[in-house]
Design a protein around this motif. Structure first.
Motif, PDB file in Angstrom:
ATOM      1  N   TYR A  22      15.332  -8.672 -25.009  1.00 16.14           N
ATOM      2  CA  TYR A  22      15.194  -8.356 -26.436  1.00 16.14           C
ATOM      3  C   TYR A  22      16.537  -8.479 -27.158  1.00 16.14           C
ATOM      4  CZ  TYR A  22      10.656  -6.306 -25.177  1.00 16.14           C
ATOM      5  OH  TYR A  22       9.387  -6.107 -24.718  1.00 16.14           O
ATOM      6  N   ILE A  23      17.585  -7.933 -26.561  1.00  5.91           N
ATOM      7  CA  ILE A  23      18.912  -7.999 -27.175  1.00  5.91           C
ATOM      8  C   ILE A  23      19.369  -9.447 -27.321  1.00  5.91           C
ATOM      9  CG2 ILE A  23      21.362  -7.474 -26.814  1.00  5.91           C
ATOM     10  CD1 ILE A  23      20.417  -4.856 -25.457  1.00  5.91           C
ATOM     11  N   SER A  24      19.201 -10.247 -26.264  1.00  6.42           N
ATOM     12  CA  SER A  24      19.638 -11.646 -26.311  1.00  6.42           C
ATOM     13  C   SER A  24      18.906 -12.419 -27.391  1.00  6.42           C
ATOM     14  CB  SER A  24      19.410 -12.310 -24.950  1.00  6.42           C
ATOM     15  OG  SER A  24      20.192 -11.691 -23.960  1.00  6.42           O
ATOM     16  N   LEU A  25      17.609 -12.210 -27.498  1.00  4.61           N
ATOM     17  CA  LEU A  25      16.853 -12.908 -28.532  1.00  4.61           C
ATOM     18  C   LEU A  25      17.289 -12.480 -29.927  1.00  4.61           C
ATOM     19  CD1 LEU A  25      13.301 -12.976 -26.918  1.00  4.61           C
ATOM     20  CD2 LEU A  25      14.816 -14.921 -27.331  1.00  4.61           C
ATOM     21  N   GLU A  26      17.535 -11.184 -30.108  1.00  5.10           N
ATOM     22  CA  GLU A  26      18.008 -10.704 -31.409  1.00  5.10           C
ATOM     23  C   GLU A  26      19.375 -11.302 -31.742  1.00  5.10           C
ATOM     24  OE1 GLU A  26      16.812  -8.753 -33.899  1.00  5.10           O
ATOM     25  OE2 GLU A  26      14.874  -8.386 -32.956  1.00  5.10           O
ATOM     26  N   LEU A  27      20.255 -11.401 -30.755  1.00  8.15           N
ATOM     27  CA  LEU A  27      21.580 -11.984 -30.993  1.00  8.15           C
ATOM     28  C   LEU A  27      21.512 -13.489 -31.238  1.00  8.15           C
ATOM     29  CD1 LEU A  27      23.741  -9.966 -28.439  1.00  8.15           C
ATOM     30  CD2 LEU A  27      23.653  -9.701 -30.934  1.00  8.15           C
TER      31      LEU A  27
ATOM     32  N   THR B  24      11.068  -4.779 -34.996  1.00  4.19           N
ATOM     33  CA  THR B  24      11.236  -4.159 -36.308  1.00  4.19           C
ATOM     34  C   THR B  24      11.133  -2.654 -36.147  1.00  4.19           C
ATOM     35  OG1 THR B  24       8.879  -4.246 -36.847  1.00  4.19           O
ATOM     36  CG2 THR B  24      10.217  -6.087 -37.587  1.00  4.19           C
ATOM     37  N   GLU B  25      11.859  -1.951 -36.991  1.00  3.75           N
ATOM     38  CA  GLU B  25      11.816  -0.488 -37.003  1.00  3.75           C
ATOM     39  C   GLU B  25      11.315  -0.078 -38.382  1.00  3.75           C
ATOM     40  OE1 GLU B  25      14.656   3.264 -35.787  1.00  3.75           O
ATOM     41  OE2 GLU B  25      15.526   1.288 -36.010  1.00  3.75           O
ATOM     42  N   GLY B  26      10.051   0.337 -38.441  1.00  2.00           N
ATOM     43  CA  GLY B  26       9.446   0.585 -39.740  1.00  2.00           C
ATOM     44  C   GLY B  26       9.242  -0.748 -40.439  1.00  2.00           C
ATOM     45  N   ASN B  27       9.769  -0.873 -41.631  1.00  2.00           N
ATOM     46  CA  ASN B  27       9.687  -2.141 -42.376  1.00  2.00           C
ATOM     47  C   ASN B  27      10.983  -2.934 -42.300  1.00  2.00           C
ATOM     48  OD1 ASN B  27       7.069  -1.590 -43.209  1.00  2.00           O
ATOM     49  ND2 ASN B  27       7.759  -0.476 -45.016  1.00  2.00           N
ATOM     50  N   TYR B  28      11.920  -2.499 -41.482  1.00  2.91           N
ATOM     51  CA  TYR B  28      13.237  -3.124 -41.416  1.00  2.91           C
ATOM     52  C   TYR B  28      13.431  -3.807 -40.078  1.00  2.91           C
ATOM     53  CZ  TYR B  28      13.875   0.121 -45.257  1.00  2.91           C
ATOM     54  OH  TYR B  28      13.718   0.811 -46.422  1.00  2.91           O
ATOM     55  N   GLU B  29      14.190  -4.893 -40.085  1.00  2.62           N
ATOM     56  CA  GLU B  29      14.531  -5.565 -38.838  1.00  2.62           C
ATOM     57  C   GLU B  29      15.540  -4.720 -38.074  1.00  2.62           C
ATOM     58  OE1 GLU B  29      15.969  -9.400 -39.915  1.00  2.62           O
ATOM     59  OE2 GLU B  29      13.979 -10.142 -40.422  1.00  2.62           O
ATOM     60  N   VAL B  30      15.410  -4.714 -36.773  1.00  2.00           N
ATOM     61  CA  VAL B  30      16.360  -4.000 -35.933  1.00  2.00           C
ATOM     62  C   VAL B  30      17.679  -4.744 -35.992  1.00  2.00           C
ATOM     63  CG1 VAL B  30      16.882  -3.367 -33.547  1.00  2.00           C
ATOM     64  CG2 VAL B  30      14.580  -3.081 -34.424  1.00  2.00           C
ATOM     65  N   GLY B  31      18.747  -4.031 -36.050  1.00  2.88           N
ATOM     66  CA  GLY B  31      20.041  -4.709 -36.113  1.00  2.88           C
ATOM     67  C   GLY B  31      21.142  -3.739 -36.476  1.00  2.88           C
ATOM     68  N   GLY B  32      22.064  -4.207 -37.281  1.00  2.00           N
ATOM     69  CA  GLY B  32      23.235  -3.406 -37.596  1.00  2.00           C
ATOM     70  C   GLY B  32      24.301  -3.676 -36.557  1.00  2.00           C
ATOM     71  N   SER B  33      24.910  -2.625 -36.090  1.00  2.24           N
ATOM     72  CA  SER B  33      25.941  -2.787 -35.064  1.00  2.24           C
ATOM     73  C   SER B  33      25.304  -3.135 -33.722  1.00  2.24           C
ATOM     74  CB  SER B  33      26.754  -1.499 -34.927  1.00  2.24           C
ATOM     75  OG  SER B  33      25.965  -0.483 -34.340  1.00  2.24           O
ATOM     76  N   PHE B  34      26.123  -3.655 -32.822  1.00  3.25           N
ATOM     77  CA  PHE B  34      25.623  -4.011 -31.493  1.00  3.25           C
ATOM     78  C   PHE B  34      25.095  -2.784 -30.763  1.00  3.25           C
ATOM     79  CE2 PHE B  34      26.241  -4.463 -26.913  1.00  3.25           C
ATOM     80  CZ  PHE B  34      25.416  -5.552 -26.671  1.00  3.25           C
ATOM     81  N   PHE B  35      25.763  -1.650 -30.916  1.00  5.91           N
ATOM     82  CA  PHE B  35      25.338  -0.446 -30.203  1.00  5.91           C
ATOM     83  C   PHE B  35      24.004   0.076 -30.730  1.00  5.91           C
ATOM     84  CE2 PHE B  35      29.905  -0.516 -29.329  1.00  5.91           C
ATOM     85  CZ  PHE B  35      29.842  -0.518 -27.939  1.00  5.91           C
ATOM     86  N   HIS B  36      23.765  -0.099 -32.033  1.00  3.84           N
ATOM     87  CA  HIS B  36      22.459   0.283 -32.582  1.00  3.84           C
ATOM     88  C   HIS B  36      21.370  -0.641 -32.033  1.00  3.84           C
ATOM     89  CE1 HIS B  36      19.620   2.110 -35.295  1.00  3.84           C
ATOM     90  NE2 HIS B  36      19.272   0.907 -35.728  1.00  3.84           N
ATOM     91  N   LEU B  37      21.665  -1.928 -31.952  1.00  2.00           N
ATOM     92  CA  LEU B  37      20.724  -2.890 -31.370  1.00  2.00           C
ATOM     93  C   LEU B  37      20.476  -2.564 -29.902  1.00  2.00           C
ATOM     94  CD1 LEU B  37      19.053  -5.500 -31.446  1.00  2.00           C
ATOM     95  CD2 LEU B  37      21.172  -6.748 -30.980  1.00  2.00           C
TER      96      LEU B  37
END
Length: 143
Positions: free
Chosen positions: A59-64, A71-84
């Motif tokens: 999941y992390i690799s694909l997001e990167l 998605t978290e709620g209506n928002y894409e997961v992301g922000g800092s690497f540690f949050h991801l």
């Protein structure tokens, strides 16, 4: 260079998942009388952790790689690497252990990956019980 490294991480994660499931299937339980040893349950725990971390790395690799899979709620997961990292490992652990809570949801190819992970979550205890019963019956026949 970064993309190649992320693909390598995904390959290592997939190989780790496969190897840990094979470890579970090939490990011979140690019987003390009629009781199983703690080692058998430790192997199951190790396999669960390895599979959860492996899928989390996918999941992390694909997001990167900018392939949106969570998605978290209506928002894409992301922000800092540690949050991801936190979100991906949380989603992976919740998916393999309980098929999710719905607070983080998969998108696109992430849905297929989550379905595969949920399947592994249900398959692992079954494989553990079946291999234990199989090896117990072998031991009984040998005596």
């Amino acid at each position: 260079m970064g993309d190649i490294l992320l693909f390598l991480v995904m390959i290592v994660a997939v190989v780790g998942i496969i190897m840990s499931v094979l470890l579970l299937l090939k490990s011979r339980p140690i019987f003390h009388g009629k009781q199983l040893s703690i080692r058998n349950f430790f192997i199951l725990l190790l396999v669960y952790v390895t599979v959860a971390v492996g899928f989390g790395c996918i999941y992390i690799s694909l997001e990167l790689l900018n392939v949106k899979v969570l998605t978290e709620g209506n928002y894409e997961v992301g922000g800092s690497f540690f949050h991801l990292l936190e979100d991906a490992m949380y989603f992976s652990s919740v998916t393999i252990l309980s098929v999710g809570y719905g607070d983080i949801t998969p998108l696109g190819i992430g849905r297929w990956i989550a379905m595969l992970e949920a399947f592994f979550g249900y398959l692992l205890p079954t494989a553990f019980v079946v291999s234990t019963v199989f090896h117990f019956k072998e031991k009984v026949k040998a005596n």
